[in-house]
Design a protein around this motif. Structure first.
Motif, mmCIF file in Angstrom:
data_model
loop_
_atom_site.group_PDB
_atom_site.id
_atom_site.type_symbol
_atom_site.label_atom_id
_atom_site.label_comp_id
_atom_site.label_asym_id
_atom_site.label_seq_id
_atom_site.Cartn_x
_atom_site.Cartn_y
_atom_site.Cartn_z
ATOM 1 N N GLU A 20 0.732 -1.214 -0.111
ATOM 2 C CA GLU A 20 -0.003 0.137 0.066
ATOM 3 C C GLU A 20 0.875 1.206 -0.159
ATOM 4 O OE1 GLU A 20 -4.190 -0.658 1.903
ATOM 5 O OE2 GLU A 20 -2.673 -1.260 3.410
ATOM 6 N N LEU A 22 0.595 5.645 -0.057
ATOM 7 C CA LEU A 22 -0.233 6.657 0.111
ATOM 8 C C LEU A 22 -0.244 7.621 -1.135
ATOM 9 C CD1 LEU A 22 -1.925 8.524 1.961
ATOM 10 C CD2 LEU A 22 0.158 9.647 2.675
ATOM 11 N N ILE A 26 -6.076 8.657 -2.200
ATOM 12 C CA ILE A 26 -6.582 8.192 -0.945
ATOM 13 C C ILE A 26 -6.579 9.495 0.151
ATOM 14 C CG2 ILE A 26 -5.547 7.352 1.348
ATOM 15 C CD1 ILE A 26 -4.256 5.089 -0.505
ATOM 16 N N THR A 29 -10.040 11.214 -0.943
ATOM 17 C CA THR A 29 -10.897 10.456 -0.287
ATOM 18 C C THR A 29 -11.212 10.994 1.141
ATOM 19 O OG1 THR A 29 -10.963 8.581 -1.783
ATOM 20 C CG2 THR A 29 -12.204 8.363 0.446
ATOM 21 N N LEU A 72 -3.280 8.286 7.896
ATOM 22 C CA LEU A 72 -3.614 7.324 6.404
ATOM 23 C C LEU A 72 -2.428 6.566 6.312
ATOM 24 C CD1 LEU A 72 -4.772 10.361 4.405
ATOM 25 C CD2 LEU A 72 -6.329 8.582 5.593
#
Length: 167
Positions: A20, A22, A26, A29, A72
């Motif tokens: 994953e 960043l 993202i 959102t 995040l």
């Protein structure tokens, strides 16, 4: 190679933390999901009463950027939402979009004349632009905007009744 969807060097998680990354998507959102307050709508004259064919003044004091820090993908991200546009809905089918927040009397910058007596529900929607930074890194713009709809306020437009009074 950076196609714009992955943040530049320094914004990615360490390689041992998994696949994953960043991304701006993202962050966008997270920005869209922020619980931002509706702007405070001020109407003059006050107390929910105005006159027909009279400059009714509208403004907001909700003009400062709002910052929130979120996590995040394990990183601290500061999101900043700034009021950029105001949509004045006057409740009689008329509306106005401005970048100005209006001003209190005597600076009548956002006004509306109600042409008929009646009860109206004026409201104010606010469009926010955003920027973010990861940790203490540089600020970057968030693509797009977020609109927060304001609640209507009861406003009654009446006709003035002239009266003669003696000395």
């Amino acid at each position: 190679m950076n196609d714009g969807s992955v943040l530049p060097f320094g914004f990615c998680l360490p390689p041992d933390s998994g696949p994953e990354v960043l991304t701006v998507s993202i962050v966008r959102t997270a920005f869209a999901e922020l619980k931002l307050p509706a702007a405070k709508l001020v109407i003059q004259p006050p107390d929910g009463l105005t006159l027909v064919n009279f400059d009714t003044n509208f403004y907001t004091t909700s003009t400062r950027p709002i910052s929130r820090t979120v996590t995040l993908l394990g990183q601290q991200v500061t999101l900043e939402a700034t009021p950029a546009e105001f949509h004045w809905i006057f409740g009689d089918g008329q509306s106005l979009a401005t970048s100005e927040p209006g001003a209190p009397y005597p600076d009548l910058t956002i006004t509306h004349n109600y042409l008929r007596t009646g009860t109206y529900q004026p409201s104010l929607d606010t469009v926010f632009t955003g920027r973010f930074r990861v940790g203490g890194g540089p600020w970057r713009q968030i693509p797009g905007t977020v609109t927060i709809n304001g609640a209507g306020q009861a406003l009654r437009a009446i006709e003035a009744q002239p009266k003669l009074v003696g000395y």
